[in-house]
Write an enzyme that holds these catalytic residues in place. Structure first.
Site, PDB file in Angstrom:
ATOM      1  N   ARG A 156       1.106   7.776  -0.028  1.00 36.66           N
ATOM      2  CA  ARG A 156       1.447   6.375  -0.240  1.00 36.66           C
ATOM      3  C   ARG A 156       0.199   5.599  -0.627  1.00 36.66           C
ATOM      4  O   ARG A 156      -0.879   5.805  -0.064  1.00 36.66           O
ATOM      5  CB  ARG A 156       2.040   5.761   1.042  1.00 36.66           C
ATOM      6  CG  ARG A 156       3.489   6.158   1.290  1.00 36.66           C
ATOM      7  CD  ARG A 156       4.424   5.298   0.431  1.00 36.66           C
ATOM      8  NE  ARG A 156       5.801   5.759   0.525  1.00 36.66           N
ATOM      9  CZ  ARG A 156       6.460   6.347  -0.460  1.00 36.66           C
ATOM     10  NH1 ARG A 156       5.877   6.550  -1.614  1.00 36.66           N
ATOM     11  NH2 ARG A 156       7.715   6.706  -0.316  1.00 36.66           N
ATOM     12  N   HIS A 193       2.389   8.665  -9.805  1.00 39.05           N
ATOM     13  CA  HIS A 193       3.367   8.788  -8.717  1.00 39.05           C
ATOM     14  C   HIS A 193       4.466   9.781  -9.096  1.00 39.05           C
ATOM     15  O   HIS A 193       5.663   9.459  -9.111  1.00 39.05           O
ATOM     16  CB  HIS A 193       3.973   7.426  -8.391  1.00 39.05           C
ATOM     17  CG  HIS A 193       4.546   7.375  -6.996  1.00 39.05           C
ATOM     18  ND1 HIS A 193       4.621   6.228  -6.262  1.00 39.05           N
ATOM     19  CD2 HIS A 193       5.080   8.336  -6.203  1.00 39.05           C
ATOM     20  CE1 HIS A 193       5.172   6.476  -5.078  1.00 39.05           C
ATOM     21  NE2 HIS A 193       5.468   7.767  -5.025  1.00 39.05           N
ATOM     22  N   GLU A 237       1.950  -0.671  -7.824  1.00 38.06           N
ATOM     23  CA  GLU A 237       2.449   0.199  -8.892  1.00 38.06           C
ATOM     24  C   GLU A 237       3.391  -0.581  -9.795  1.00 38.06           C
ATOM     25  O   GLU A 237       4.116  -1.461  -9.328  1.00 38.06           O
ATOM     26  CB  GLU A 237       3.153   1.408  -8.281  1.00 38.06           C
ATOM     27  CG  GLU A 237       2.197   2.298  -7.510  1.00 38.06           C
ATOM     28  CD  GLU A 237       2.829   3.586  -6.987  1.00 38.06           C
ATOM     29  OE1 GLU A 237       4.068   3.722  -7.095  1.00 38.06           O
ATOM     30  OE2 GLU A 237       2.090   4.452  -6.487  1.00 38.06           O
TER      31      GLU A 237
END
Length: 526
Positions: free
Chosen positions: A233, A280, A262
């Site tokens: 994370r 990601h 993000e």
């Protein structure tokens, strides 16, 4: 019919599961613009979402009948859990389906960092330079790898690093040390021991305890030339302090898949030559996307039917105060209760919950789930996790809880004994590693079967030819057997637990009951 709406794109396998159910009406609205989607949710019982659908005030205003939301993935940043709770909506996620994908991406970042792979690749392909001397790396063998968070993902990273002959140190205050030791790692209680490793990789959820877990203070204690990996994370490492450590050379390389904000296209870590990044993509494998869709579909169906709420995030148990493994036993307990209620449909007088092993410390957390399970078939939507204890009290159902330190058969064991006007029924179950839930016994019969789908319970005198007769009848009616488990007792009786792919009609049940050795026959759906 239960109505399940798919709000975002999921793998076709999940859609196929939903559309194949006779009691499920699946509506795939993933291609609709979000404003049109919101207008089509009024009758939904369950919604499946991903990150592109925001579950906030506007969404919740359009779902008066919604029972549950399944986030097809791990993160629930786009879901207002508190607002869902106030509206009585259970929020679930799918936390383990992408485990292997995340593990393998972590290993990719570790190996890329120690061998400078992305830089060597870019120099040869983009610059067309053949300079082998620029790319001396190191070996994973013999290095100390510190794993912060030794759960489903972290433990598997540790096992793979061990396969490369690295020394693995595990830091996780929420696991039993034996889990690390059994994986070949050294369990450490002092966080500073992790900071002295050659490579550090983090695998924790993001919460108040773990945000900025690694700052300039921790980096200062690290070895010169340390390698840091984060595929968990964004925000677990303080990005400014990480940047400063990379610029100074204190940190040799960093492998980053997640960012505090993000999309991370403006993050200044991207400007550094000793940072390897991916956008990601921890869950981005074909296999994990299929598994995510299948698990999300299964969770949605179970929630719609009121059987259980796998990986629920806003149910009564305070997850901040209990270990993660307890959640699987709450699901198991509710399924055992649901099974009990179908095996004996008469008036329930008392329910005993017996917990053996480490789970016995949390037997109080299981009561609500057991009560919901046993009363769900008779009360349907009238019972929930809030009113279950009050309904049990109003009905005069006596609840008894027993905690036993150990079990002779399994590490942890849950047994529900329901006493009714007809007698009593007892079912037991356990959870194996990797969250594999199994029913282990029904009354005195020892079975080991997954509590999912349609099951025939055929009890008979233990004589030759019974299995063949059962199989012949089911085959004649085109009913496929998915699993078949047989158990015996000391009274020369046998119990067959048969998982079937189709519902069995009353006519077929009557034909099965006509087998001369048949003592009893029941059809249950979990």
């Amino acid at each position: 019919m239960y109505r399940i709406v798919v709000c975002d794109h999921i793998h076709q396998k999940g859609l196929d599961m939903l559309s194949s159910q006779s009691d499920i009406a699946m509506l795939n609205l993933a291609t609709l613009p979000k404003d049109e989607l919101l207008k089509s949710l009024h009758n939904a019982d369950v919604a499946i979402t991903r990150s592109s659908t925001s579950v906030g005030e506007e969404f919740l205003a359009n779902v008066p009948n919604l029972k549950a939301i399944v986030r097809a993935g791990v993160g629930v940043d786009n879901v207002d859990i508190d607002a869902c709770s106030k509206q009585g909506i259970v929020v679930m996620n799918v936390p383990t389906a992408n485990t292997i994908a995340a593990v393998e991406l972590t290993m990719t970042h570790i190996l890329s960092a120690i061998r400078n792979f992305p830089g060597a690749n870019a120099q040869l392909k983009v610059e067309r330079k053949w300079k082998r001397e620029d790319w001396y790396g190191t070996e994973l063998k013999g290095k100390r790898v510190g794993v912060i968070g030794f759960g489903n993902i972290g433990s598997r990273v540790g096992i793979r690093c061990k396969a490369f002959e690295a020394e693995v140190l595990a830091y996780d205050p929420y696991i039993h040390p034996s889990k690390a030791i059994n994986a070949g790692a050294s369990y450490v209680k002092d966080f500073d021991e992790i900071l002295h490793c050659d490579i550090i990789t983090i695998h924790t959820p993001k919460n108040a305890e773990t945000k900025n877990m690694i700052t300039a203070k921790e980096i200062a204690k690290m070895k010169d030339g340390v390698i840091l990996i984060n595929c968990a994370r964004g925000g677990l490492y303080n990005e400014q302090d990480l940047y400063d450590g990379l610029v100074s050379g204190k940190i040799r390389w960093a492998g980053i898949d997640v960012f505090e904000k993000e999309p991370g296209t403006t993050c200044k870590l991207l400007d550094l030559p000793n940072v390897y990044v991916t956008p990601h993509i921890g869950a981005n494998t074909l296999e994990s996307q299929e598994e995510i869709a299948k698990q999300a579909a299964q969770a949605a169906m179970e929630a719609a039917r009121g059987i259980s709420y796998p990986n629920a995030l806003n149910l009564p148990s305070n997850t901040a105060q209990i270990p993660a493994f307890v959640a699987q036993y709450t699901e198991l307990t509710q399924k055992l209760g649901f099974l009990c209620s179908q095996l004996d449909k008469s008036v329930l007088n008392s329910l005993e919950i017996t917990a053996q092993g480490e789970i016995s410390k949390y037997v109080d957390s299981l009561e609500t789930y057991a009560v919901v399970g046993v009363l769900k078939p008779s009360l349907d939507d009238k019972i929930n996790y809030i009113n279950a204890p009050f309904i049990a009290q109003d009905r005069g159902i006596k609840i008894q809880k027993t905690a036993l330190e150990g079990s002779k058969t399994y590490k942890n064991l849950i047994t529900l004994t329901a006493r009714t006007n007809n007698g009593s029924i007892s079912v037991s179950g356990t959870v194996f590693d990797d969250n594999i839930i199994r029913v282990s016994a029904i009354n005195e019969f020892e079975v080991l079967i997954e509590p999912k789908g349609r099951m025939l319970l055929f009890k008979n005198t233990d004589v030759p030819g019974v299995i063949g007769s059962v199989g012949q009848i089911l085959g004649k009616h085109q009913i496929n057997i998915a699993d078949f488990r047989l158990a015996r007792n000391t009274k020369k009786e046998a119990l067959a637990v048969i998982l079937v792919d189709n519902m069995v009609s009353a006519e077929v049940l009557q034909e099965l009951s006509g087998i001369s050795a048949c003592i009893s026959l029941q059809m249950v759906v979990i």
